[in-house]
Design a protein around this motif. Structure first.
Motif, PDB file in Angstrom:
ATOM      1  N   GLY A  89       7.311   3.524  -1.553  1.00  0.00           N
ATOM      2  CA  GLY A  89       8.151   4.397  -0.742  1.00  0.00           C
ATOM      3  C   GLY A  89       8.029   4.076   0.731  1.00  0.00           C
ATOM      4  N   VAL A  90       6.794   3.773   1.185  1.00  0.00           N
ATOM      5  CA  VAL A  90       6.604   3.375   2.583  1.00  0.00           C
ATOM      6  C   VAL A  90       7.330   2.062   2.852  1.00  0.00           C
ATOM      7  CG1 VAL A  90       4.904   2.834   4.353  1.00  0.00           C
ATOM      8  CG2 VAL A  90       4.388   4.568   2.624  1.00  0.00           C
ATOM      9  N   ALA A  91       7.206   1.116   1.916  1.00  0.00           N
ATOM     10  CA  ALA A  91       7.922  -0.155   2.068  1.00  0.00           C
ATOM     11  C   ALA A  91       9.434   0.073   2.096  1.00  0.00           C
ATOM     12  CB  ALA A  91       7.548  -1.106   0.936  1.00  0.00           C
ATOM     13  N   GLY A  92       9.909   0.987   1.258  1.00  0.00           N
ATOM     14  CA  GLY A  92      11.342   1.297   1.255  1.00  0.00           C
ATOM     15  C   GLY A  92      11.801   1.913   2.559  1.00  0.00           C
ATOM     16  N   LEU A  93      10.992   2.804   3.137  1.00  0.00           N
ATOM     17  CA  LEU A  93      11.332   3.371   4.447  1.00  0.00           C
ATOM     18  C   LEU A  93      11.471   2.271   5.496  1.00  0.00           C
ATOM     19  CD1 LEU A  93       9.076   6.556   4.687  1.00  0.00           C
ATOM     20  CD2 LEU A  93      11.581   6.498   4.658  1.00  0.00           C
ATOM     21  N   ALA A  94      10.551   1.301   5.476  1.00  0.00           N
ATOM     22  CA  ALA A  94      10.615   0.194   6.435  1.00  0.00           C
ATOM     23  C   ALA A  94      11.870  -0.639   6.216  1.00  0.00           C
ATOM     24  CB  ALA A  94       9.364  -0.676   6.308  1.00  0.00           C
ATOM     25  N   VAL A  95      12.228  -0.884   4.960  1.00  0.00           N
ATOM     26  CA  VAL A  95      13.442  -1.648   4.680  1.00  0.00           C
ATOM     27  C   VAL A  95      14.680  -0.877   5.134  1.00  0.00           C
ATOM     28  CG1 VAL A  95      14.902  -2.583   2.842  1.00  0.00           C
ATOM     29  CG2 VAL A  95      12.437  -2.977   2.806  1.00  0.00           C
TER      30      VAL A  95
END
Length: 718
Positions: free
Chosen positions: A242-248
């Motif tokens: 989810g954190v990676a998705g927020l960054a993307v």
């Protein structure tokens, strides 16, 4: 026959080399000498690590202290770059538009309404939508970062804060790449710290976290996306996706091109984690976390596109450059040479010295069979491929290759990994020597470009708020001669009665009309040159006259363009009869290699003269003037009081090189026309009734077969 392209010496590809041109370069040279001595001295690196209290890589407290100190150093160096090289404010032309978008977002506006006449509030890289909406053309992610900073009055601190965030994201991605490449925890921590050192020393990163540009923030988001996804895959914690998705998602809203490789790698790792889930676990959860977290950023980008163009899936950058700022298609040779030059400059961006950056290839070669090296290399390669079709003009002094900045932290991680793999017995000494080469590279190789960037253009920001305060200008209209200064000063939420309302100077009666319609507020002009900048009293000429001159190019970019492209044209040599030396040119698509009957149209506003109250219905004489260049194009001009409404007046002409030939037969050869000097033609006067509840009319210019040019429209009281 076109002139041959200039011959570029082979040594030009090696960049600029000279003695240190300024104080920062001299300091960097001194630091390089000191670091080389430390690296050469027995026990020197151990002494340096103990002095800096960075000797232990396993102590969690020291790790936090290291990251805190390096984040502070990075932010401080970016502030220093802002003060020394940028002279205290945004300098890049694009930065002014991001600045304006961020200020508008601070008021909650993706697009904003402007007073009439709208030409006084439009500029480069802004899209206008009838009747009064304006929006910036750039992706909204970085402007969203600027918005809260505007609310607290410190927008220039966003870049240094991004620099601090880059330290953390670079450390994370480097550590995870090293762990995924088979390195031990201690060795991976060493790699991460080396990568942070390279990030802090990178002059390109300092520039991109000092000016109001999105590329540093994109680099932080891209490295955070890959680093967090690798961490999630290693720890099998699906929530971290989810954190990676927020960054993307933020990356998609900031630099959509860079979001493609980063998003693909995050999805790949999430899918791999889902496939490796233990029996009984929800297999799709990692992918779901990543996609749902990325959704807000993507939706925000679509909302901004819709506010600017009216369509969620139509990019305003694409619309703007296709219609208003077209570029000739690049040949295969130009694309190849541009890509090679972009890559060479990018190698300099990573470490200030191209040979040092090649250590990334060593890391990929020695650890190719591991997941970390493969994924990092794939991300860098994908970004290079996506940037290859783009105009080489994206490579600029100091800024380097802007489209590749997003992968700089990943490359710095690979360089650090290459150091550890190439020098396994003395990685500390190799790192200190590498840092010395980075400092030396800046001092004698990169610094001249940054010094030229600092002294380029006017050598100062186009707008310095302190000058207005020193001149006791706190409200009223402030006119600017250039688009960049106007965009830096304009605040969509501040009218002239409550503060300074920035206005784009048009040098025609748009200026007088605005002044009259606002009831003659306080009025000043901001004048800036390379030598000085000042705020002076100024009043538009023509006060009291019932004759109004509206330049066609003042309405560039126009409200709409169909079937062609529009540009503000300045003939060379100048044409004496041309008002203000410019004209608005409409060129149909395919002219020169398409069908002879190709047609195009554009729409611009024609303001109705008025005072502080709505204009009374009145009879006006309308006299357009066109520029004759001998293109052979057939022009038509229609005046309407509402878009799509019935015509109030019509004009038609053929573009010949002499006004005397305006009615010549269509069979006149274009070659004969082109041989005649350009001239101007006043079209027949027509009388129309304007005013009442409408404060503007619209002029629709049409071109058939070839380009036509509109100079100005004169409106006289009857």
């Amino acid at each position: 026959m076109p002139p041959a392209p200039p011959v570029v010496p082979a040594l030009a590809w090696l960049g600029t080399w000279s003695k240190p041109p300024d104080r920062p370069a001299q300091v960097a040279l001194g630091a390089a000498v000191a670091l080389l001595l430390v690296a050469a001295a027995p026990g020197g690196t151990r002494w340096l690590a103990q002095t800096l209290d960075f000797a232990s890589v396993a102590d969690l407290t020291r790790r936090r202290r290291f990251l805190t100190v390096m984040a502070f150093v990075a932010a401080f160096l970016s502030l220093g770059y802002l003060a020394f090289y940028l002279r205290g404010g945004p300098r890049a032309p694009d930065a002014a538009t991001y600045w304006l978008q961020g200020r508008a977002f601070s008021h909650g506006h993706l697009s904003w309404a402007v007073p009439d006449p709208s030409a006084s509030f439009r500029a480069k890289d802004l899209l206008f939508g009838a009747p009064d909406r304006v929006a910036g053309i750039f992706a909204p992610g970085y402007a969203l970062l600027l918005a809260p900073a505007f609310l607290v009055g410190a927008p220039m601190l966003v870049g240094p804060l991004v620099a601090a965030a880059l330290v953390v994201s670079t450390w994370l991605v480097a550590r995870e790449i090293a762990l995924a490449s088979g390195q031990s925890a201690d060795r991976s921590e060493t790699v991460a710290r080396f990568a942070v050192g390279l990030s802090v020393l990178s002059a390109a990163i300092r520039y991109h976290t000092a000016d109001a540009l999105p590329y540093g923030a994109a680099a932080a988001a891209a490295s955070m996306a890959l680093g967090t996804a690798l961490l999630a895959a290693r720890t099998r914690d699906g929530r971290l996706f989810g954190v990676a998705g927020l960054a993307v998602g933020f990356l998609a809203a900031t630099q959509p091109v860079a979001a493609v490789p980063a998003g693909a790698l995050v999805l790949y790792l999430a899918a791999a984690a889902a496939a490796a889930a233990a029996p009984g676990e929800a297999r799709g959860r990692p992918v779901l976390w990543a996609c749902l977290a990325a959704l807000p950023g993507v939706l925000f980008l679509l909302a901004a596109d819709r506010a600017a163009t009216g369509k969620a899936f139509l990019s305003p950058v694409t619309v703007y450059h296709a219609l208003f700022d077209p570029h000739a298609p690049l040949t295969a040779r130009e694309l190849l040479l541009g890509s090679v030059r972009r890559l060479r400059v990018h190698l300099l961006d990573v470490t200030n010295f191209e040979p040092v950056t090649l250590l990334a290839i060593v890391a990929i070669a020695l650890a190719w069979r591991t997941r970390g090296a493969r994924l990092a290399g794939a991300m860098v390669l994908a970004q290079i491929v996506l940037a290859s079709p783009v105009d080489p003009a994206t490579v600029t002094l100091g800024a380097g290759s802007k489209l590749l900045v997003a992968v700089v932290p990943v490359e710095q991680a690979l360089v650090a990994l290459g150091l550890v793999l190439a020098f396994p017995r003395a990685p500390g000494r190799a790192a200190v020597a590498t840092f010395a080469l980075c400092c030396l590279g800046f001092a004698v190789h990169a610094a001249p470009d940054h010094e030229r960037l600092a002294s380029g253009d006017l050598g100062r920001p186009r707008f310095e708020p302190d000058l207005a305060r020193e001149a006791n200008v706190s409200h009223g209209l402030l006119f600017f001669d250039d688009d960049q200064g106007f965009e830096l000063a304009f605040d969509p939420g501040v009218p002239a009665s409550h503060g300074i309302e920035a206005v784009r100077l048009r040098n025609d009666d748009h200026d007088r009309l605005l002044y009259d319609s606002l009831g003659h507020p306080a009025i000043h002009r901001y004048v800036t040159t390379a030598a000085s900048a000042s705020v002076t009293f100024w009043t538009p000429p023509g006060n009291g006259s019932d004759s109004w001159r509206f330049e066609a190019e003042s309405d560039w970019p126009p409200v709409a363009v169909v079937g062609g492209r529009a540009e503000a044209f300045e003939p060379s040599p100048p044409v004496g009869c041309l008002s203000e030396g410019h004209a608005l040119v409409l060129t149909p698509d395919g002219t020169g290699n398409g069908p002879q009957g190709s047609e195009a149209s554009l729409t611009i506003a024609l303001p109705v003269p008025r005072g502080p109250t709505p204009p009374e219905r009145k009879t006006w004489q309308i006299i357009p003037r066109v520029l004759q260049r001998g293109t052979g194009g057939k022009g038509a001009l229609v005046l309407v009081d509402a878009l799509g409404g019935p015509p109030l007046a019509r004009w038609a002409w053929e573009d010949t090189a002499s006004a005397a030939n305006a009615a010549s037969a269509p069979s006149t050869a274009n070659a004969a026309n082109a041989a005649k000097p350009p001239s101007c033609l006043d079209l027949p006067m027509q009388t129309v009734d304007l005013g009442g509840d409408r404060t503007r009319a619209w002029l629709v210019l049409r071109a058939k077969g070839a380009a036509v040019a509109l100079d100005k429209t004169t409106v006289r009281g009857h």
